[in-house]
Design a protein around this motif. Structure first.
Motif, PDB file in Angstrom:
ATOM      1  N   VAL A  13      25.760  15.942  26.276  1.00  0.00           N
ATOM      2  CA  VAL A  13      25.311  16.937  25.319  1.00  0.00           C
ATOM      3  C   VAL A  13      23.953  17.152  25.138  1.00  0.00           C
ATOM      4  N   ARG A  14      23.595  18.427  25.516  1.00  0.00           N
ATOM      5  CA  ARG A  14      22.177  18.566  25.351  1.00  0.00           C
ATOM      6  C   ARG A  14      21.873  19.979  24.330  1.00  0.00           C
ATOM      7  N   ASP A  15      20.708  19.982  23.858  1.00  0.00           N
ATOM      8  CA  ASP A  15      20.077  21.376  23.116  1.00  0.00           C
ATOM      9  C   ASP A  15      19.531  22.209  23.886  1.00  0.00           C
ATOM     10  N   GLN A  16      19.783  23.508  23.250  1.00  0.00           N
ATOM     11  CA  GLN A  16      18.795  24.443  24.005  1.00  0.00           C
ATOM     12  C   GLN A  16      18.020  25.018  23.356  1.00  0.00           C
ATOM     13  N   ALA A  17      16.715  25.284  23.542  1.00  0.00           N
ATOM     14  CA  ALA A  17      15.728  25.733  22.687  1.00  0.00           C
ATOM     15  C   ALA A  17      15.762  27.019  22.428  1.00  0.00           C
ATOM     16  N   PHE A  18      15.943  27.937  23.348  1.00  0.00           N
ATOM     17  CA  PHE A  18      16.305  29.347  22.993  1.00  0.00           C
ATOM     18  C   PHE A  18      17.136  30.025  24.102  1.00  0.00           C
ATOM     19  N   PRO A  19      18.098  30.811  23.611  1.00  0.00           N
ATOM     20  CA  PRO A  19      18.779  30.879  22.276  1.00  0.00           C
ATOM     21  C   PRO A  19      19.120  29.749  21.627  1.00  0.00           C
ATOM     22  N   PRO A  20      19.032  29.315  20.506  1.00  0.00           N
ATOM     23  CA  PRO A  20      19.311  27.977  19.882  1.00  0.00           C
ATOM     24  C   PRO A  20      20.770  27.612  20.133  1.00  0.00           C
ATOM     25  N   ALA A  21      21.120  26.645  20.782  1.00  0.00           N
ATOM     26  CA  ALA A  21      22.458  26.240  20.978  1.00  0.00           C
ATOM     27  C   ALA A  21      22.699  24.828  21.572  1.00  0.00           C
ATOM     28  N   THR A  22      23.798  24.461  21.319  1.00  0.00           N
ATOM     29  CA  THR A  22      24.507  23.138  21.835  1.00  0.00           C
ATOM     30  C   THR A  22      25.219  23.110  23.018  1.00  0.00           C
ATOM     31  N   ILE A  23      24.936  22.560  24.086  1.00  0.00           N
ATOM     32  CA  ILE A  23      25.594  22.740  25.341  1.00  0.00           C
ATOM     33  C   ILE A  23      26.299  21.560  25.824  1.00  0.00           C
ATOM     34  N   CYS A  24      27.588  21.590  26.032  1.00  0.00           N
ATOM     35  CA  CYS A  24      28.402  20.485  26.338  1.00  0.00           C
ATOM     36  C   CYS A  24      28.663  20.700  27.820  1.00  0.00           C
ATOM     37  N   GLU A  25      28.366  19.683  28.646  1.00  0.00           N
ATOM     38  CA  GLU A  25      28.373  19.772  29.997  1.00  0.00           C
ATOM     39  C   GLU A  25      29.712  18.958  30.452  1.00  0.00           C
ATOM     40  N   PHE A  26      30.760  19.551  30.816  1.00  0.00           N
ATOM     41  CA  PHE A  26      31.807  18.849  31.499  1.00  0.00           C
ATOM     42  C   PHE A  26      31.696  19.013  33.006  1.00  0.00           C
ATOM     43  N   GLU A  27      32.840  18.322  33.513  1.00  0.00           N
ATOM     44  CA  GLU A  27      32.528  17.879  35.269  1.00  0.00           C
ATOM     45  C   GLU A  27      32.528  19.560  35.894  1.00  0.00           C
ATOM     46  N   ARG A  28      33.331  20.486  35.549  1.00  0.00           N
ATOM     47  CA  ARG A  28      33.394  21.719  35.968  1.00  0.00           C
ATOM     48  C   ARG A  28      33.053  22.983  35.446  1.00  0.00           C
ATOM     49  N   GLY A  29      32.056  22.671  34.661  1.00  0.00           N
ATOM     50  CA  GLY A  29      31.246  23.854  33.673  1.00  0.00           C
ATOM     51  C   GLY A  29      30.980  23.372  32.242  1.00  0.00           C
ATOM     52  N   HIS A  78      34.315  14.296  20.355  1.00  0.00           N
ATOM     53  CA  HIS A  78      35.765  13.768  19.671  1.00  0.00           C
ATOM     54  C   HIS A  78      36.953  14.517  20.480  1.00  0.00           C
ATOM     55  N   GLY A  79      36.572  15.417  21.415  1.00  0.00           N
ATOM     56  CA  GLY A  79      37.612  16.024  22.271  1.00  0.00           C
ATOM     57  C   GLY A  79      38.172  17.395  21.350  1.00  0.00           C
ATOM     58  N   LEU A  80      37.596  17.681  20.123  1.00  0.00           N
ATOM     59  CA  LEU A  80      38.063  18.797  19.475  1.00  0.00           C
ATOM     60  C   LEU A  80      37.590  20.131  20.192  1.00  0.00           C
ATOM     61  N   THR A  81      36.576  19.992  20.960  1.00  0.00           N
ATOM     62  CA  THR A  81      36.295  21.387  21.871  1.00  0.00           C
ATOM     63  C   THR A  81      36.408  20.748  23.009  1.00  0.00           C
ATOM     64  N   GLN A  82      37.522  21.678  23.900  1.00  0.00           N
ATOM     65  CA  GLN A  82      37.742  21.409  25.454  1.00  0.00           C
ATOM     66  C   GLN A  82      37.102  21.954  26.389  1.00  0.00           C
ATOM     67  N   GLY A  83      36.982  21.425  27.426  1.00  0.00           N
ATOM     68  CA  GLY A  83      36.069  21.861  28.385  1.00  0.00           C
ATOM     69  C   GLY A  83      36.877  21.624  29.757  1.00  0.00           C
ATOM     70  N   PRO A  84      36.285  22.157  30.965  1.00  0.00           N
ATOM     71  CA  PRO A  84      36.729  21.938  32.322  1.00  0.00           C
ATOM     72  C   PRO A  84      36.617  20.661  32.831  1.00  0.00           C
ATOM     73  N   GLY A  85      37.574  19.607  32.648  1.00  0.00           N
ATOM     74  CA  GLY A  85      37.235  18.363  33.147  1.00  0.00           C
ATOM     75  C   GLY A  85      36.719  17.194  31.966  1.00  0.00           C
ATOM     76  N   ARG A  86      36.122  16.313  32.547  1.00  0.00           N
ATOM     77  CA  ARG A  86      35.607  15.442  31.735  1.00  0.00           C
ATOM     78  C   ARG A  86      34.269  15.438  31.028  1.00  0.00           C
ATOM     79  N   LEU A  87      33.796  15.229  29.742  1.00  0.00           N
ATOM     80  CA  LEU A  87      32.713  15.594  29.202  1.00  0.00           C
ATOM     81  C   LEU A  87      31.498  14.522  29.811  1.00  0.00           C
ATOM     82  N   LEU A  88      30.518  15.200  30.222  1.00  0.00           N
ATOM     83  CA  LEU A  88      29.392  14.397  30.973  1.00  0.00           C
ATOM     84  C   LEU A  88      28.162  14.222  30.125  1.00  0.00           C
TER      85      LEU A  88
END
Length: 245
Positions: free
Chosen positions: A58-74, A46-56
């Motif tokens: 979203v994935r979950d990381q097993a360990f350490p537990p985390a949600t990672i939002c992948e943008f065009e440049r990071g 929803h654009g509340l978390t800004q990143g470098p470029g357009r959002l590509l």
């Protein structure tokens, strides 16, 4: 005979204490990381978390537990994916694995007396220590394996439809395995997914290693205790005394 009944065992109390502290740190840190994952993907989409470029994606990381939002440049991750908490979790997990394996391997050995790292110990004491370690390690493995693979035991070929009333839309089980506990499910839409995340299936097998090492230590301690009991029977002692005379 008193000297023959005194043996050596490594002082593993410090290793077990360090393993316990590391385990507590992993649990508490993972809980904080999981809390930070709540709705993080929604904020990215929803654009509340800004990143470098357009959002590509979203994935979950097993360990350490985390949600990672992948943008065009990071990438932008929740609290567990980077920073101090991520480093703390990796350090705690590494310390836990090293201390646990070192303590279990030390329980399998029988060093000679005379070192500050070695404490006098009877066969019965060694058997109790290794038995407790085997019970704990084995119980953890069995409980986690049961949670990950209970549906396999209801019927491997129909594992994907177990535990729910699917009606005519029952998913198909394409393939399954008990080690690791895993199955590939195909739904009527053609979508396929795995019964367990990869990290769950892998962890259920990795937990078998401490249980196996603890089991080896318990079997060795039991055999040594049994041989000593046989050697100290009155008949055996008298035979040994006659031979010595």
């Amino acid at each position: 005979m008193s000297n023959a009944r005194t043996h050596g065992g490594y002082r593993t109390g410090g290793l077990w204490a360090a393993a316990g502290i590391s385990f507590s740190a992993v649990v508490l840190g993972s809980g904080l990381a999981l809390f930070g994952m709540l709705e993080f993907d929604e904020r990215c989409m929803h654009g509340l978390t800004q990143g470098p470029g357009r959002l590509l994606r979203v994935r979950d990381q097993a360990f350490p537990p985390a949600t990672i939002c992948e943008f065009e440049r990071g990438e932008v991750s929740s609290v567990g994916g980077s920073g101090v908490l991520s480093a703390l979790l990796w350090v705690s997990l590494s310390a836990l694995v090293l201390c646990l394996l070192a303590a279990l391997i030390a329980e399998c050995l029988e060093p000679r007396l005379g070192s500050d790292l070695v404490v006098p110990m009877s066969r019965a004491e060694k058997l109790r220590r290794t038995g407790a370690a085997f019970f704990v390690a084995g119980s953890v493995f069995l409980m986690f394996y049961a949670l990950a693979g209970w549906r396999l035991f209801t019927g491997p070929s129909s594992v994907c439809s177990a535990g729910a009333d699917w009606g005519t839309n029952t998913p198909r089980t394409l393939e399954y395995s008990f080690f690791p506990p895993q199955a590939t499910c195909q739904y009527t839409s053609g979508l396929t997914r795995q019964m367990n995340p990869d990290w769950v299936a892998s962890l259920s097998m990795e937990l078998a290693a401490p249980a196996l090492i603890a089991g080896v230590g318990f079997v060795l301690a039991w055999r040594r205790w049994r041989l000593e009991r046989r050697a100290t029977r009155p008949g055996v002692v008298s035979v040994i005394s006659d031979i010595a005379d």
